[in-house]
Each structure stands twice: as structure tokens, then as C-alpha cells.
Design a protein around this motif. Structure first.
Motif, PDB file in Angstrom:
ATOM      1  N   TYR A 261      32.387  40.655  62.776  1.00  0.00           N
ATOM      2  CA  TYR A 261      32.087  42.058  63.074  1.00  0.00           C
ATOM      3  C   TYR A 261      31.187  42.616  61.987  1.00  0.00           C
ATOM      4  CZ  TYR A 261      36.181  41.973  66.189  1.00  0.00           C
ATOM      5  OH  TYR A 261      37.076  41.693  67.181  1.00  0.00           O
ATOM      6  N   VAL A 262      30.263  43.460  62.403  1.00  0.00           N
ATOM      7  CA  VAL A 262      29.409  44.155  61.430  1.00  0.00           C
ATOM      8  C   VAL A 262      29.383  45.637  61.808  1.00  0.00           C
ATOM      9  CG1 VAL A 262      27.055  44.396  60.536  1.00  0.00           C
ATOM     10  CG2 VAL A 262      27.975  42.124  61.023  1.00  0.00           C
ATOM     11  N   THR A 263      29.904  46.472  60.930  1.00  0.00           N
ATOM     12  CA  THR A 263      29.896  47.917  61.208  1.00  0.00           C
ATOM     13  C   THR A 263      28.479  48.437  61.057  1.00  0.00           C
ATOM     14  OG1 THR A 263      32.131  48.139  60.360  1.00  0.00           O
ATOM     15  CG2 THR A 263      30.834  50.141  60.485  1.00  0.00           C
ATOM     16  N   ILE A 264      27.995  49.135  62.077  1.00  0.00           N
ATOM     17  CA  ILE A 264      26.649  49.726  61.958  1.00  0.00           C
ATOM     18  C   ILE A 264      26.724  51.246  61.834  1.00  0.00           C
ATOM     19  CG2 ILE A 264      25.538  47.798  63.152  1.00  0.00           C
ATOM     20  CD1 ILE A 264      25.125  49.771  65.540  1.00  0.00           C
ATOM     21  N   MET A 265      27.787  51.824  62.342  1.00  0.00           N
ATOM     22  CA  MET A 265      27.970  53.273  62.197  1.00  0.00           C
ATOM     23  C   MET A 265      29.456  53.581  62.258  1.00  0.00           C
ATOM     24  SD  MET A 265      28.905  54.607  65.403  1.00  0.00           S
ATOM     25  CE  MET A 265      28.286  56.281  65.448  1.00  0.00           C
ATOM     26  N   GLN A 266      29.794  54.758  61.785  1.00  0.00           N
ATOM     27  CA  GLN A 266      31.191  55.197  61.838  1.00  0.00           C
ATOM     28  C   GLN A 266      31.224  56.630  62.342  1.00  0.00           C
ATOM     29  OE1 GLN A 266      32.485  54.652  57.794  1.00  0.00           O
ATOM     30  NE2 GLN A 266      33.065  52.542  58.121  1.00  0.00           N
ATOM     31  N   GLY A 267      32.380  57.001  62.866  1.00  0.00           N
ATOM     32  CA  GLY A 267      32.571  58.390  63.275  1.00  0.00           C
ATOM     33  C   GLY A 267      32.009  58.679  64.650  1.00  0.00           C
TER      34      GLY A 267
ATOM     35  N   ARG B 114      28.022  58.614  61.098  1.00  0.00           N
ATOM     36  CA  ARG B 114      27.261  58.201  59.916  1.00  0.00           C
ATOM     37  C   ARG B 114      26.812  56.775  60.168  1.00  0.00           C
ATOM     38  NH1 ARG B 114      32.200  59.444  59.335  1.00  0.00           N
ATOM     39  NH2 ARG B 114      32.875  57.620  58.228  1.00  0.00           N
ATOM     40  N   SER B 115      25.503  56.530  60.017  1.00  0.00           N
ATOM     41  CA  SER B 115      24.985  55.186  60.287  1.00  0.00           C
ATOM     42  C   SER B 115      24.623  54.495  58.987  1.00  0.00           C
ATOM     43  CB  SER B 115      23.747  55.273  61.184  1.00  0.00           C
ATOM     44  OG  SER B 115      24.112  55.802  62.443  1.00  0.00           O
ATOM     45  N   ARG B 116      24.853  53.203  58.962  1.00  0.00           N
ATOM     46  CA  ARG B 116      24.446  52.437  57.773  1.00  0.00           C
ATOM     47  C   ARG B 116      22.945  52.142  57.858  1.00  0.00           C
ATOM     48  NH1 ARG B 116      27.626  47.156  57.341  1.00  0.00           N
ATOM     49  NH2 ARG B 116      27.257  47.270  55.104  1.00  0.00           N
ATOM     50  N   PRO B 117      22.257  52.055  56.735  1.00  0.00           N
ATOM     51  CA  PRO B 117      20.823  51.738  56.785  1.00  0.00           C
ATOM     52  C   PRO B 117      20.599  50.377  57.448  1.00  0.00           C
ATOM     53  CG  PRO B 117      21.490  52.419  54.565  1.00  0.00           C
ATOM     54  CD  PRO B 117      22.746  52.252  55.361  1.00  0.00           C
TER      55      PRO B 117
ATOM     56  N   LEU C 197      29.604  46.978  65.397  1.00  0.00           N
ATOM     57  CA  LEU C 197      30.733  47.874  65.647  1.00  0.00           C
ATOM     58  C   LEU C 197      30.411  49.314  65.306  1.00  0.00           C
ATOM     59  CD1 LEU C 197      34.002  46.317  64.165  1.00  0.00           C
ATOM     60  CD2 LEU C 197      33.373  46.544  66.557  1.00  0.00           C
ATOM     61  N   GLY C 198      30.998  50.199  66.064  1.00  0.00           N
ATOM     62  CA  GLY C 198      30.910  51.631  65.780  1.00  0.00           C
ATOM     63  C   GLY C 198      31.636  52.361  66.885  1.00  0.00           C
TER      64      GLY C 198
ATOM     65  N   ARG D 102      26.617  40.834  70.152  1.00  0.00           N
ATOM     66  CA  ARG D 102      27.353  41.730  71.049  1.00  0.00           C
ATOM     67  C   ARG D 102      27.461  43.076  70.360  1.00  0.00           C
ATOM     68  NH1 ARG D 102      29.793  38.457  74.926  1.00  0.00           N
ATOM     69  NH2 ARG D 102      30.141  36.308  74.288  1.00  0.00           N
ATOM     70  N   PHE D 103      27.845  44.107  71.096  1.00  0.00           N
ATOM     71  CA  PHE D 103      28.114  45.393  70.447  1.00  0.00           C
ATOM     72  C   PHE D 103      29.169  46.168  71.212  1.00  0.00           C
ATOM     73  CE2 PHE D 103      24.281  46.095  73.107  1.00  0.00           C
ATOM     74  CZ  PHE D 103      24.687  47.155  73.905  1.00  0.00           C
ATOM     75  N   THR D 104      29.862  47.013  70.471  1.00  0.00           N
ATOM     76  CA  THR D 104      30.897  47.855  71.067  1.00  0.00           C
ATOM     77  C   THR D 104      31.244  48.971  70.093  1.00  0.00           C
ATOM     78  OG1 THR D 104      32.974  47.735  72.313  1.00  0.00           O
ATOM     79  CG2 THR D 104      32.951  46.621  70.201  1.00  0.00           C
ATOM     80  N   THR D 105      31.560  50.194  70.491  1.00  0.00           N
ATOM     81  CA  THR D 105      31.724  50.656  71.844  1.00  0.00           C
ATOM     82  C   THR D 105      30.541  51.537  72.229  1.00  0.00           C
ATOM     83  OG1 THR D 105      34.119  50.553  71.885  1.00  0.00           O
ATOM     84  CG2 THR D 105      33.171  52.184  73.259  1.00  0.00           C
ATOM     85  N   SER D 106      30.280  51.569  73.510  1.00  0.00           N
ATOM     86  CA  SER D 106      29.152  52.337  74.018  1.00  0.00           C
ATOM     87  C   SER D 106      29.645  53.591  74.726  1.00  0.00           C
ATOM     88  CB  SER D 106      28.367  51.499  75.021  1.00  0.00           C
ATOM     89  OG  SER D 106      27.764  50.411  74.366  1.00  0.00           O
TER      90      SER D 106
END
Ligand code: SF4
Length: 449
Positions: A160-166, A184-187, A209-210, A243-247
């Protein structure tokens, strides 16, 4: 006497940490991050709370049961603490964010609470707790996601790689914006570097992930858009699958939909929650999309990638949901023919807008609707799995099947589990299999050699 370990300015004694995780993939990933952080402080993971020096319960408050389970599990650690008062017990995750100081007063077993926006503070908290400090409350959010969290320790085939939170959406039933903060998005440069590192360590598949990945960097015109980020990740050498989630349907753009048709490493699977099939209910939920808009997106996705697997979240018994509203949810499910559904009974979460409304569907009605909905979906899932019989699928082999030592397990690009005869030398390989049988929850196959 165990050897002293001095790392990151923290002195520990080869101690052990037990982490119990509730909730979603974000929470699982947060636990991996917390473990990696405490490992840099010299702690080792244990699966046995009885031998732990630090016990960390990572909680979820999105649904009712995980929250209750978290309270009861923390209560159970009281006995351990009576035997060994040195044991440090912490509560992390969304319940911690929401409860803060109140939890410390309410649960005497707890030594600290740690919100999801302050995970990077964990080493500091443990250092203070090791020195005897108790009642530590570290919650709240800072601007931007912390970028310097260590990558989870073990080489992972799928990471998993977090790309944004919240989340900024404030669906009326959902506590996430309150306990995970605003978006909040990571660069992108940090995300890309992290994926390159993971690939060097052996990762073949990443899941971005986000809470709402489609709105990645929406507030920052200097950053890549989400589809641009996908395109950059797609060309990282050695990475086989994305892959990515959640949309969220409201933020799913045409460009992102088209990315599924590029034939690259982006797997043809989308988890796209719709929550309800009735526009009146969707409006009360503050979802920001209608059933028609949702159905149009599904149609576009299937035009672009006919083989795409589509899964979703749906809720029954939201305040004011009548029989006709529920019938529209069933009708939407029949039309879309999801590959799988995560279905829940509504229950009010304190602090949300919907919690102020009368929860007017009885538990019996909710239960009955859930059963009808799940029965409908079971039939669709089985039929769709059977439709895959005799097809050739690419799978990433993940390991041994749970059912038999002579069977291996992998996942198709559209995220179905395939069990097939084979040996462990195949782990990590992308192979093609012929599907021989479609079952309710998985497929059987045989390697094409
Ligand atoms: S989009 Fe809605 S349901 Fe999803 S996290 Fe945000 S507020 Fe919650």
C-alpha cells in the motif's frame, strides 16, 4: 540482560510491540507504518499480547462494531497491566482522534492516545512513556501529510502507498472528515520515490490509498492530477500492477476512467461506492451524485474496459429510506451487476449530521433489507464468476492457498482470487491460467504453462 539499542534518540531494551488493527485498508497501512516506526526504535513485533511491552490498538469508528470491539479489547489488557504495570497501552486510529483526552479519563488502562494525523509522533510518545509519563494525548492534524514515515519493513509483493489523507466531502453519515481531517495530498515526487524503493525491495503491485484518491491534489494546481500521477507510476520499471482505493463517483473524472483503457499496469478493477440507489436518499446522504450519474460512469467504464471488475459499498436503512427507495437500490444492483458488494446496515455515528436525525428504520427492517440485497448480489457474483470459466486470465501469484498445501493462490487483474495447482516457486510470478470453475467467492484454474 538484553542488549541496549539506541536509535532515533530513543533508548529501548529489545522490547516487543503487539499491534491489533481494526477497520479499513488505511488503518492496516497505518499499523504497518507504526510498526516500521517502532522498529526503528528497536522494538520487535509479537503476535502475543502477553509478551508485549507495548500494546497498540489501532481503532476504527466508521462502523459501530469495530469501535465496541476496540473498547472491549483495551479492557482485556487491564489484566496484563495488573500483572505488569510497566506495560504501555496505547489507542490509535479514529476512535483515538474522536475521543482524545476523554478516553484517557474513561479507560484507566490507557497510557496514551494517538490520532491518525500524528503517527509520526509515536517514537516520541514511546520515549516519554518509557520514562514513566502517562496520560499522553496526541491528536489533531498538521498541514500536509508527513512524508518522512518509514516504508513498512518486510519486502512485500503487494504494498500500500498512501497518496492522500482525509476527506472534504462530509457525507452526512460519515465520521471520516472529523477523525481523519481535511484532504491532504502527499507530493507526487515523494510518492514516486517511495514506489521506486518498494519495487527495488521486490514489490510487484502497489495499491494507492486515500479516503478519496480521485481528488488527489485537487487543491494544488502545481501538482500532478490523479490521472497524471497514474501515468507516471505506470512507467516505473519493474512495477507490474497498480490499483487504487477508495474512489468517489463525484470526483471520478473522464481522464481517470480512460486510464483503465490504456492497457498499462493499471488493473481493471474499481471500487466505486454508491451507497444507495434512490436520489432522495443520496441527497440526504450529501453524496454529491445522482443514480443517473453513477450509472453513466459505470457505462463509460465498461465502454473503456469491458472486462473491468466493479465493486462497491452500499448501505440499507438510512434515515427516511422507504420500501421504494430500497427497491431502487435493488434495481441499481440488477442493472450494474457488480462483481462484489460490501453491504452494511446504517447505524448512526455520533458527531455526524445524520446522527441528529431519527433512525426510523427498525433493526428488523434493516436486517431484512440487507438479507434481500445480499441474496441478490450472491446470485450475480456466482453467475459472473461462472461466466469466466474457460477464459484465460493473467494472475499475480501471491502464495499458498488457505485451502490446500498443494494449491497456490493469485489474483486476476479484475481482482478475483484464483486457486490453482502449483508450487511455491511461482510466488511473485505473473502467469496465465485457464479458469476451470467459477465458485461463489473465488475461481479455480490451471496454469497455461
Ligand atoms: S467520501 Fe463520504 S463516505 Fe467517503 S470518507 Fe468522505 S465523507 Fe466519508
Amino acid at each position: 540482560m538484553l542488549e541496549k539499542i539506541v536509535l532515533s534518540g530513543i533508548v529501548t531494551m529489545g522490547r516487543r510491540v503487539y499491534i491489533k488493527t481494526f477497520g479499513c485498508q488505511m488503518n492496516e497501512h497505518d499499523s504497518e507504518r507504526m510498526l516500521a516506526l517502532v522498529e526503528t526504535c528497536g522494538y520487535q513485533e509479537t503476535q502475543n499480547p502477553d509478551e508485549a511491552d507495548v500494546i497498540l490498538v489501532n481503532t476504527c469508528t466508521v462502523r459501530e462494531k469495530p469501535e465496541q470491539k476496540a473498547y472491549s479489547i483495551v479492557g482485556r489488557f487491564q489484566q496484563l497491566k495488573e500483572k505488569n504495570p510497566e506495560v504501555i497501552v496505547g489507542l490509535a486510529g479514529c476512535v483515538a482522534e474522536q475521543g482524545g483526552e476523554r478516553l484517557l479519563a474513561r479507560i484507566p488502562t490507557l497510557d496514551f492516545v494517538l490520532g491518525p494525523g500524528k503517527i509520526h509522533k509515536l517514537p516520541e510518545i514511546l520515549r516519554d512513556a518509557e520514562r514513566g509519563k502517562r496520560g499522553i494525548c496526541t491528536v489533531g492534524f498538521e498541514n500536509g501529510c508527513p512524508n518522512n514515515l518509514p516504508i513498512p519493513h518486510a519486502a512485500q509483493l503487494r504494498a500500500y502507498v498512501t497518496i492522500m489523507q482525509g476527506c472534504d466531502n462530509f457525507c452526512s453519515y460519515c465520521i471520516v472528515p472529523m477523525v481523519r481531517g481535511r484532504e491532504r495530498s502527499r507530493p507526487s515526487a515523494v510518492i514516486l520515490a517511495e514506489i521506486e524503493t518498494l519495487v527495488r525491495q521486490g514489490t510487484k503491485e502497489v495499491t494507492l490509498l486515500g479516503q478519496n484518491v480521485n481528488s488527489y491534489a485537487n487543491n494544488d494546481p502545481r501538482e500532478l492530477t490523479f490521472p497524471q500521477l497514474l501515468a507516471k507510476i505506470d512507467v516505473i520499471p519493474g512495477l507490474e500492477r497498480i490499483r487504487f482505493t477508495t474512489s468517489h463517483p463525484k470526483d471520478l473524472t473522464e481522464e481517470t476512467i480512460e486510464a483503465f483503457g490504456h492497457g498499462g499496469h493499471l488493473c481493471e478493477h474499481l471500487h466505486l461506492p454508491f451507497q444507495a440507489g434512490s436520489n432522495a436518499v443520496l441527497e440526504r446522504m450529501n453524496r454529491g451524485h445522482t443514480r443517473e450519474e453513477y450509472l453513466a460512469q459505470i457505462q463509460r467504464l465498461r465502454e473503456v474496459a469491458p472486462q473491468i471488475g466493479i465493486t462497491a459499498d452500499v448501505m440499507v436503512g438510512f434515515p427516511g429510506e422507504g420500501d421504494e427507495d430500497f427497491e431502487q437500490t435493488l434495481e441499481l444492483i440488477r442493472r450494474v451487476e457488480f462483481d462484489g458488494l460490501f453491504s452494511f446496515k446504517y447505524s448512526p455515528r455520533p458527531g455526524t449530521r445524520a446522527a441528529r436525525w431519527r433512525d426510523d428504520c427498525t433493526l428488523e427492517v434493516k436486517q431484512r433489507r440487507l438479507e434481500v440485497l445480499q441474496e441478490l448480489q450472491r446470485g450475480i457474483t456466482l453467475r459472473k464468476n461462472k461466466e469466466l470459466e474457460e477464459t484465460i486470465q493473467e494472475i499475480l501469484v501471491e502464495g499458498r492457498s488457505r485451502n490446500s498445501p498443494h494449491t497456490m493462490m493469485g489474483r486476476t487483474r479484475c481482482n478475483r482470487i484464483v486457486n490453482f495447482p502449483g508450487g511455491s516457486e511461482l510466488v511473485g510470478a505473473l502467469i496465465t491460467v485457464k479458469i476451470t470453475e467459477g465458485l461463489q467467492n473465488s475461481l479455480r484454474g490451471e496454469s497455461c504453462g
